[in-house]
Design an enzyme around this catalytic site. Structure first.
Site, PDB file in Angstrom:
ATOM      1  N   ASP A  93       4.535   2.117  23.963  1.00 17.90           N
ATOM      2  CA  ASP A  93       5.782   2.133  23.431  1.00 17.90           C
ATOM      3  C   ASP A  93       5.789   2.814  21.877  1.00 17.90           C
ATOM      4  O   ASP A  93       6.483   3.515  21.508  1.00 17.90           O
ATOM      5  CB  ASP A  93       6.229   0.928  23.520  1.00 17.90           C
ATOM      6  CG  ASP A  93       6.772   0.585  24.896  1.00 17.90           C
ATOM      7  OD1 ASP A  93       6.732   1.362  25.849  1.00 17.90           O
ATOM      8  OD2 ASP A  93       6.938  -0.527  25.195  1.00 17.90           O
ATOM      9  N   ASN A 129      -1.717   4.641  28.828  1.00 17.48           N
ATOM     10  CA  ASN A 129      -1.018   3.167  28.763  1.00 17.48           C
ATOM     11  C   ASN A 129      -2.033   2.167  29.526  1.00 17.48           C
ATOM     12  O   ASN A 129      -2.228   0.959  29.142  1.00 17.48           O
ATOM     13  CB  ASN A 129       0.236   3.313  29.762  1.00 17.48           C
ATOM     14  CG  ASN A 129       1.415   3.481  28.946  1.00 17.48           C
ATOM     15  OD1 ASN A 129       1.479   3.033  27.774  1.00 17.48           O
ATOM     16  ND2 ASN A 129       2.576   3.929  29.547  1.00 17.48           N
ATOM     17  N   GLU A 164       8.081   9.234  29.430  1.00 15.49           N
ATOM     18  CA  GLU A 164       7.473  10.193  28.709  1.00 15.49           C
ATOM     19  C   GLU A 164       7.893  11.488  28.527  1.00 15.49           C
ATOM     20  O   GLU A 164       7.348  12.408  27.839  1.00 15.49           O
ATOM     21  CB  GLU A 164       6.259   9.955  28.641  1.00 15.49           C
ATOM     22  CG  GLU A 164       5.317  10.729  30.036  1.00 15.49           C
ATOM     23  CD  GLU A 164       5.390   9.963  31.191  1.00 15.49           C
ATOM     24  OE1 GLU A 164       4.588  10.228  31.913  1.00 15.49           O
ATOM     25  OE2 GLU A 164       5.941   8.789  31.199  1.00 15.49           O
TER      26      GLU A 164
END
Length: 340
Positions: free
Chosen positions: A226, A217, A253
């Site tokens: 995402d 990320n 996650e």
């Protein structure tokens, strides 16, 4: 003379008061009659007032005129025999005798419009007495229209039920990945746990975590992250083979797979297949400390039917096994020893 004048004045006042109160009473009665007539005239269904002896119609509302195609004057000059071809004089007499005893009636018949066409109606009849004389009053409901309304009502009810089901399903789905969410997991896991004890079968939990997802990320951005979560969730779900196998997003996650009635080796095999399915995607991850693409780690907790472990403990064991898989270098699975 003065006293006489006073008496006349008092008498005049009493007469005036008498007529005033009488006028108010008549006014109130007329007002009530106007309200009643307004209500009857604006009723959706035809309304008929009928003389029980002669079957003459002496009052109808606007709905009756509109339905049958007559003016008020035309319709109030007819009898029930003119608008209902199924009613004979004998049947009318029997109907009124029954109505006097039962006070109400409900029956199916046909009414005839001015143009001669017939349509089926359901008649709701009542009888009332006024100053020693009986009168019949009846509502007539067009059965075709009634069925149409009932069908429309049922269709609306079905549509509402379907919409509620859809909303319920949406409430059970993770907004991002479109697989079941934590709320649904709590419900289905409790259900599967009860089933496994009742049916004397085994139960396994696989807790899955995306390796080095924070660094992914940070490097690629949350929007890209995402997209990866969506791809991973859909891949994990497709890899499951049986209808009873269940996956849900646990949070962030992390994902949880529930496998009912599977052997210990079967749970391990499934974990291997899930690991491979994600590696096969070859999603680039330049900042991964393991491989240059996305990998996952899995913790396995397995319970036989006669084990006394609770559902909370089984979930905790799967989480503990996942932690060990992370400690051992990730990109693999660990079987929780406490459950073996």
């Amino acid at each position: 003379m003065v006293i006489f004048s006073l008496l006349l004045a008092a008498l005049a006042l009493l007469v005036a008061l008498f007529y005033f109160f009488r006028y108010q009473k008549i006014k109130n009665q007329l007002s009530k009659l106007f309200v009643m007539e307004y209500a009857m005239n604006h009723a959706q269904n035809p309304l008929y007032f009928v003389d029980p002896k002669s079957a003459a119609i002496f009052y109808v509302n606007k709905a009756a005129c509109k339905t049958l195609g007559y003016t008020y004057e035309e319709l109030t000059s007819l009898t029930i025999f003119n608008i209902d071809p199924n009613v004979t004089h004998e049947a009318w007499l029997k109907h009124n005798e029954h109505l006097k005893m039962a006070q109400t009636s409900d029956f199916l018949t046909q009414h005839k419009r001015k143009d001669g066409t017939l349509f089926e109606v359901e008649v709701f009849g009542n009888v009332f007495e006024y100053e020693g004389k009986f009168f019949n009053i009846a509502f007539a409901v067009d059965v075709t229209q009634k069925n149409h309304y009932q069908k429309a009502l049922q269709e609306s009810h079905d549509a509402l039920t379907l919409r509620n089901q859809e909303l319920e399903e949406l409430a059970m789905l993770d907004a991002l990945t479109k697989i079941p969410n934590r709320r649904f997991l709590d419900e289905i896991y409790a259900k599967r746990f009860d089933e496994h004890r009742r049916e004397d079968v085994s139960l396994a939990l696989l807790m899955i975590d995306v390796d080095d997802f924070k660094t992914y990320n940070d490097f690629y951005g949350h929007a890209k992250g995402d997209e990866v979560l969506i791809q991973i969730a859909q891949t994990l779900q497709k890899t499951l083979k049986r209808p009873t196998d269940f996956i849900a997003r646990y949070g962030g996650e992390e994902f949880v797979v529930v496998l009912k009635e599977t052997s210990l080796s079967g749970a391990v095999t499934m974990a291997s297949e899930l690991l491979y399915a994600i590696k096969f995607l070859q999603i680039p991850h330049e900042k991964s400390k393991i491989l240059p693409y996305i990998t996952t780690s899995i913790g396995i907790a397995w319970k036989d039917f006669d084990s006394q472990i609770t559902q909370e403990e089984l979930l905790s064991f799967a989480d503990r096994a996942l932690y060990k898989a992370k400690e051992r270098g990730k990109n693999g699975y660990v079987l929780c020893e406490e459950v073996v």
